[in-house]
Design a protein around this motif. Structure first.
Motif, short mmCIF file in Angstrom:
data_model
loop_
_atom_site.label_atom_id
_atom_site.label_comp_id
_atom_site.label_asym_id
_atom_site.label_seq_id
_atom_site.Cartn_x
_atom_site.Cartn_y
_atom_site.Cartn_z
N LEU A 217 -25.96 39.64 -23.67
CA LEU A 217 -26.07 38.18 -23.54
C LEU A 217 -27.39 37.66 -24.10
O LEU A 217 -27.90 36.63 -23.65
N HIS B 11 -20.69 41.85 -31.59
CA HIS B 11 -20.81 41.00 -30.42
C HIS B 11 -20.08 41.65 -29.24
O HIS B 11 -19.61 42.76 -29.36
N ARG B 12 -20.02 40.94 -28.13
CA ARG B 12 -19.45 41.48 -26.89
C ARG B 12 -20.23 42.71 -26.42
O ARG B 12 -19.66 43.65 -25.90
N ARG C 261 -23.44 32.54 -35.39
CA ARG C 261 -24.67 32.35 -34.62
C ARG C 261 -25.44 31.18 -35.20
O ARG C 261 -25.49 30.98 -36.42
N HIS D 270 -19.27 32.31 -30.11
CA HIS D 270 -20.36 33.25 -29.80
C HIS D 270 -21.05 33.61 -31.10
O HIS D 270 -20.57 33.26 -32.18
N SER E 167 -23.95 32.24 -18.29
CA SER E 167 -23.06 33.03 -19.14
C SER E 167 -22.76 34.34 -18.41
O SER E 167 -23.53 34.76 -17.55
N SER F 143 -15.26 32.40 -23.78
CA SER F 143 -15.93 31.21 -24.31
C SER F 143 -14.94 30.08 -24.56
O SER F 143 -15.17 28.94 -24.15
N SER G 29 -26.36 36.59 -29.60
CA SER G 29 -24.93 36.68 -29.25
C SER G 29 -24.38 35.44 -28.59
O SER G 29 -23.16 35.25 -28.58
N ILE G 30 -25.25 34.61 -28.01
CA ILE G 30 -24.68 33.46 -27.29
C ILE G 30 -25.22 32.09 -27.70
O ILE G 30 -24.70 31.08 -27.25
N SER H 45 -20.24 36.38 -24.80
CA SER H 45 -20.51 36.77 -26.18
C SER H 45 -19.26 37.23 -26.91
O SER H 45 -19.31 38.03 -27.83
N TRP H 46 -18.10 36.71 -26.48
CA TRP H 46 -16.87 36.96 -27.25
C TRP H 46 -15.87 35.84 -26.99
O TRP H 46 -16.08 34.98 -26.14
#
Ligand SMILES: [Zn+2]
Length: 414
Positions: free
Chosen positions: A265, A261-262, A21, A249, A325, A61, A269-270, A56-57
């Motif tokens: 949003l 994460h995952r 991050r 992410h 996203s 991405s 996380s992003i 977010s994974w």
């Protein structure tokens, strides 16, 4: 480098670090010196202050970065979580479609030698990621120690090559579990003694346990950064080359009760670090939000390869445009749109808007904005989620019956 009949091309280096991050890097303001190498690189680079990951994974991405397309339009938006003891031949997983054109394919067509060393089980050849690469080494979920010899080996062929090279390195750490890296200046003796931390263990834990996890996480970031410094030296990364550093992410550490994460949003996380350096790139701190997808076109343009309609060329100052996203979790799909400092998240529960200038931690949900809702509607209408190609899929059982794949190992008798 380059041959006499063609203009010489710069080498292109893509360094991606999993689960990093932005706000835990010193380059983006963290008080611990986690990323001195990235900060040096940032000096002559475009530093995207607000780079939004497409999800977010990892899979969506990086699919978006490598193809320049929204992950959901090529069926790369959902995949099963993987486990260490799982045989990948047995997993029903989406593959990067053959119909997409990847960074490696585009650069290969321009005469580049293309090489990848990647550490993440989602990024194996079997799932389509090796398209366009002359050599593709994937090492599962491995620490930098296991990536290191492969990069040393690669460096010899890159340095001895008469062709320009495209090199992609993906490091898995600082992904969880969070380990105590020896030599990390801010770790306590207790940090070294305790077992590695995982996001699951942090749910409901005391604040001190979360602080410890963050010390470990920061230490792993520092380790990845210092390894990348060495790798850049070994690979001979020079001022005339194209370099992109980014993450896929971020990671939550208790915001909204989330860990890992995952999940959602939100920015933890992003929002990812993203630094692009090349002779044609204007060095600056770019405040306009950009997407990781924009780096597809920008990286290629920096190497002298023109593509259009696949994200934006952000090598020079850009005006803000909406950046999107998406996250699929089971039967729920969330969407986010970022326009300037306004961000709106749509989930099954409705829409929330945040003013990131006044509220970067997204603590106060504001009433949704109709223009942002329309932007999301228009995106989903014009670019609807697609099925994509899958590896194995529903045919697994049939293939097993035919003997093409081994059946899943049965648990041994007690
Ligand atoms: Zn990842």
């Amino acid at each position: 480098m380059g041959c006499a009949s063609a203009p010489s091309r710069p080498d292109v280096f893509l360094f991606t670090v999993d689960t990093l991050r932005a706000d835990r890097t010193s380059t983006y303001g963290h008080t611990r010196s986690t990323t001195p190498f990235l900060s040096e690189l940032a000096e002559g680079s475009a530093v995207f202050e607000q780079c939004q990951a497409p999800s977010s994974w990892t899979v969506p991405s990086l699919a978006s970065l490598h193809t320049g397309q929204h992950a959901w339009t090529i069926g790369m938006h959902d995949a099963p979580s993987l486990h260490v003891d799982q045989r990948l031949e047995q997993v029903d997983h989406p593959a990067l479609p053959e119909s997409t054109t990847t960074l490696a394919e585009r650069l290969s067509a321009e005469g580049y030698a293309t090489h990848a060393v990647v550490s993440n089980r989602h990024l194996v050849k079997r799932f389509g990621w090796a398209q366009g690469f002359d050599t593709y080494r994937s090492v599962g979920w491995a620490p930098v120690d296991e990536v290191d010899p492969l990069v040393q080996e690669l460096a010899e062929s890159v340095r001895g090559s008469t062709q320009p090279s495209f090199v992609w390195i993906h490091l898995f750490d600082p992904h969880d579990p969070y380990f105590a890296v020896p030599g990390t200046p801010w770790l306590t003796e207790g940090d070294h003694a305790a077992s590695p931390g995982t996001p699951g263990e942090l749910v409901g834990a005391e604040p001190e346990a979360v602080e410890r996890a963050l010390r470990l996480y920061d230490g792993e970031i520092r380790d990845a950064d210092s390894w990348l410094r060495r790798a850049s030296e070994v690979l001979g990364v020079g001022d005339d080359d194209v370099v992109l550093f980014a993450s896929d992410h971020g990671e939550a550490f208790g915001e909204r009760g989330h860990f890992g994460h995952r999940r959602a949003l939100y920015q933890e996380s992003i929002r990812v670090p993203c630094v692009l350096r090349a002779p044609s790139v204007t060095a600056r701190r770019e405040p306009a939000p950009v997407g990781l997808r924009d780096m597809h076109q920008s990286l290629l343009a920096a190497a002298g390869v023109d593509v259009s309609g696949l994200g934006r060329d952000v090598r020079r100052e850009v005006a803000p445009v909406p950046v999107f996203s998406q996250l699929v979790r089971g039967s729920h799909t969330s969407w986010a749109v970022r326009d300037g400092n306004q961000k709106q998240i749509r989930t099954a529960a409705g829409e929330q808007r945040f003013d990131l200038a006044a509220d970067p931690g997204e603590r106060t949900a504001l009433a949704p904005n109709a223009a942002l809702s329309s932007a999301l509607d228009a995106l989903i209408r014009s670019d609807p989620p697609a099925e994509g190609e899958r590896v194995l899929g529903p045919k697994t059982a049939e293939l097993e019956a035919l003997g093409y794949v081994d059946p899943a190992p049965k648990p041994s008798a007690p």
